[in-house]
Design a protein around this motif. Structure first.
Motif, PDB file in Angstrom:
ATOM      1  N   ALA A  23      36.508  50.943  63.389  1.00 20.16           N
ATOM      2  CA  ALA A  23      35.558  51.054  62.272  1.00 20.16           C
ATOM      3  C   ALA A  23      36.237  51.665  61.049  1.00 20.16           C
ATOM      4  N   ARG A  24      37.056  52.691  61.271  1.00 18.50           N
ATOM      5  CA  ARG A  24      37.738  53.329  60.147  1.00 18.50           C
ATOM      6  C   ARG A  24      38.815  52.429  59.555  1.00 18.50           C
ATOM      7  N   GLU A  31      38.627  49.133  59.459  1.00 21.24           N
ATOM      8  CA  GLU A  31      37.899  48.155  58.651  1.00 21.24           C
ATOM      9  C   GLU A  31      37.517  48.773  57.313  1.00 21.24           C
ATOM     10  N   LEU A  32      37.060  50.009  57.338  1.00 25.98           N
ATOM     11  CA  LEU A  32      36.662  50.676  56.097  1.00 25.98           C
ATOM     12  C   LEU A  32      37.858  50.812  55.166  1.00 25.98           C
ATOM     13  N   LYS A  67      40.519  48.982  55.032  1.00 28.33           N
ATOM     14  CA  LYS A  67      40.883  47.665  54.492  1.00 28.33           C
ATOM     15  C   LYS A  67      39.916  47.248  53.396  1.00 28.33           C
ATOM     16  N   ALA A  68      38.618  47.451  53.630  1.00 28.63           N
ATOM     17  CA  ALA A  68      37.615  47.077  52.625  1.00 28.63           C
ATOM     18  C   ALA A  68      37.848  47.863  51.341  1.00 28.63           C
ATOM     19  N   ALA A  69      38.160  49.145  51.475  1.00 27.64           N
ATOM     20  CA  ALA A  69      38.408  49.977  50.303  1.00 27.64           C
ATOM     21  C   ALA A  69      39.640  49.488  49.543  1.00 27.64           C
ATOM     22  N   ILE A  74      40.806  46.424  49.411  1.00 29.32           N
ATOM     23  CA  ILE A  74      40.483  45.185  48.707  1.00 29.32           C
ATOM     24  C   ILE A  74      39.702  45.493  47.434  1.00 29.32           C
ATOM     25  N   ASN A  75      38.707  46.371  47.542  1.00 24.94           N
ATOM     26  CA  ASN A  75      37.917  46.714  46.357  1.00 24.94           C
ATOM     27  C   ASN A  75      38.780  47.356  45.289  1.00 24.94           C
ATOM     28  N   LEU A 132      40.632  44.639  43.596  1.00 25.49           N
ATOM     29  CA  LEU A 132      39.749  43.865  42.736  1.00 25.49           C
ATOM     30  C   LEU A 132      39.411  44.643  41.473  1.00 25.49           C
ATOM     31  N   ASN A 133      39.194  45.944  41.620  1.00 23.98           N
ATOM     32  CA  ASN A 133      38.904  46.759  40.443  1.00 23.98           C
ATOM     33  C   ASN A 133      40.063  46.715  39.468  1.00 23.98           C
ATOM     34  N   SER A 162      42.312  44.352  39.110  1.00 29.15           N
ATOM     35  CA  SER A 162      42.425  43.058  38.438  1.00 29.15           C
ATOM     36  C   SER A 162      41.267  42.861  37.475  1.00 29.15           C
ATOM     37  N   ALA A 163      40.109  43.428  37.764  1.00 27.15           N
ATOM     38  CA  ALA A 163      38.986  43.327  36.830  1.00 27.15           C
ATOM     39  C   ALA A 163      39.312  44.065  35.547  1.00 27.15           C
ATOM     40  N   LEU A 218      41.620  42.070  33.572  1.00 24.21           N
ATOM     41  CA  LEU A 218      40.915  40.957  32.947  1.00 24.21           C
ATOM     42  C   LEU A 218      40.208  41.410  31.684  1.00 24.21           C
TER      43      LEU A 218
END
Lengths: 133, 303
Positions: A101-102, A104-105, A107-109, A111-112, A115-116, A118-119, A122
């Motif tokens: 679970a940790r 996955e968390l 990895k999700a963090a 990715i975000n 993305l932040n 690259s945003a 942009l």
């Protein structure tokens, strides 16, 4: 991969342990209770799942803890302390679940975060071209 | 001495009594202490779970994981008497399941935020593209308008010129527009224009005023009747007559050039009356405008 070697060894060990239990049952030894095979299986599966989820990178302490507890569970089976074996196996499983679970968390963090970044790039880019116009 | 010997006995008995009472008291106190209580750490894991449940944003994402954790926490809270290891084991299980619920909730929240962020970025890109498209449309419209008006202007000019040329009844040649003033416009053998001639020249004056950049070459011609020198002089005088008229009408001298070509350039056969009449003429050549050198201040000019 070290993980799979360990799994192979662990599986072999557990098979031996389970067989011992089965043999005991077959021979109706009253002093040898059943090994907690379901708990041991759960722990093994949970550890493998955690490994696939990237726990060795994102949650190594928990993953290591899960493996240690499974080993203690197997030792407890050998010592015919089935209650301890079950407890260690259950703890191993739940530790591995937390590791997964940790991971996955984490990895999700990641990715975000990416993305932040690259945003923001942009937005910057658009402001620049906006100014050029 | 006997009393001294018996004194310890009495004291011992009293002490024993006190001790017994004390012990009883202690047992009572200890008895309160042995009222069943949760194992160490159970309260902490309960608090952690309650904190998660009260976080509306996170809790709604992990209902299943919360149920599992709740069951384990209830087990962990149950009294275990003296079995400390059992209590520790249960607290361990509950703690890890609560942590799994928290981590899973936060992961799902991050994924939802990511979706929102992706939508936001798509919207931003869409807005940027829309703005660009609008800008491009505006630029195109502006350019179109400019080009349209320039084209329309050029078309108008060309039409006007053609109209003027038609009015002049001039002929377009490679030398320019050639307005031919025929013999009838001059009194016979003379060089001054009759009124019909002046009318034609007035049209020429109007044209020259409208197109001030045009220069004029006035060429007098004759037939071959009479001497070469006479014809030369006559043609020269007739050309100058036209020039004078134009000067009188305000056309600048610098634009006008008059010369006589005598009988040197017949346009018809001198053997017939008609031919000779044709040859007796003044050609007013409106020279083509000088070629325009493209500069920034002459947009839309077309040759």
């Amino acid at each position: 991969m070290p993980g799979s070697n360990q799994s192979i060894q662990t599986n072999a060990r557990r098979l031996a342990v389970s067989l011992a239990g089965v043999v005991c049952l077959a021979t109706a030894c009253a002093t040898a209770p059943m090994a907690p095979t379901e708990s041991l299986n759960d722990a093994q599966r949970a550890i493998e799942y955690a490994e696939k989820a990237g726990a060795s990178r994102h949650a190594p302490a928990d993953l290591d803890g899960a493996r240690q507890r499974l080993e203690r569970a197997e030792n407890a089976v050998k010592a015919e302390n089935m209650e301890m074996a079950r407890r260690f196996a259950d703890e191993s499983a739940v530790t591995a679940k937390r590791a997964a679970a940790r991971a996955e968390l984490a990895k999700a963090a990641e990715i975000n975060e990416e993305l932040n970044r690259s945003a923001e790039a942009l937005v910057e880019e658009m402001q620049r071209t906006g100014e050029q116009q | 001495m006997n009393t001294i010997r018996s004194y310890p006995l009495i004291i011992r008995a009293k002490t024993v009594k006190v001790l017994v009472v004390a012990a009883a008291a202690a047992f009572i106190i200890a008895g309160c202490a042995t009222v069943p209580q949760s194992p160490a750490g159970a309260a902490e894991v309960r608090n952690k779970l309650e904190a998660l449940k009260s976080d509306a944003v996170l809790a709604k994402r992990v209902p299943v994981e919360i149920r599992e954790a709740e069951a384990a926490v209830l087990v962990a809270e149950a009294p275990v008497g003296k079995d400390v290891p059992l209590g520790e084991h249960r607290v361990y299980m509950a703690t890890h399941l609560v942590d799994v619920a928290i981590a899973t909730a936060e992961t799902r929240e991050a994924e939802d935020r990511r979706e929102m962020l992706g939508e936001k970025r798509n919207q931003m890109r869409l807005d940027a593209r829309t703005r660009e498209a609008d800008r491009a449309r505006r630029d195109a419209a502006t350019a179109r308008d400019a080009s349209d008006s320039a084209q329309a202007e050029a078309a108008d000019k060309a039409r006007e010129l053609q109209r003027q040329i038609d009015v002049l009844q001039a002929e377009a040649t490679e030398r320019g527009l050639v307005l031919t003033l025929g013999d009838v416009l001059f009194s016979s053998g003379q060089s001054y224009l009759v009124s019909g001639g002046e009318k034609t020249l007035d049209k020429l004056v109007a044209f020259l005023n409208q197109y001030p950049e045009r220069e004029v070459s006035i060429e007098g011609h004759t037939d071959d009747v009479g001497s070469f020198e006479m014809n030369q002089a006559l043609s020269q005088r007739r050309a100058e007559s036209v020039k004078d008229y134009l000067l009188q009408q305000g056309i600048q001298a610098v634009r006008l050039d008059a010369r006589g070509l005598g009988e040197t350039q017949p346009i018809a056969q001198n053997s017939s009356d008609a031919g000779r009449q044709q040859n007796r003429r003044v050609e007013v050549v409106i020279k083509n405008p000088p070629p325009v050198v493209p500069t920034a201040s002459t947009p839309g000019d077309t040759q």
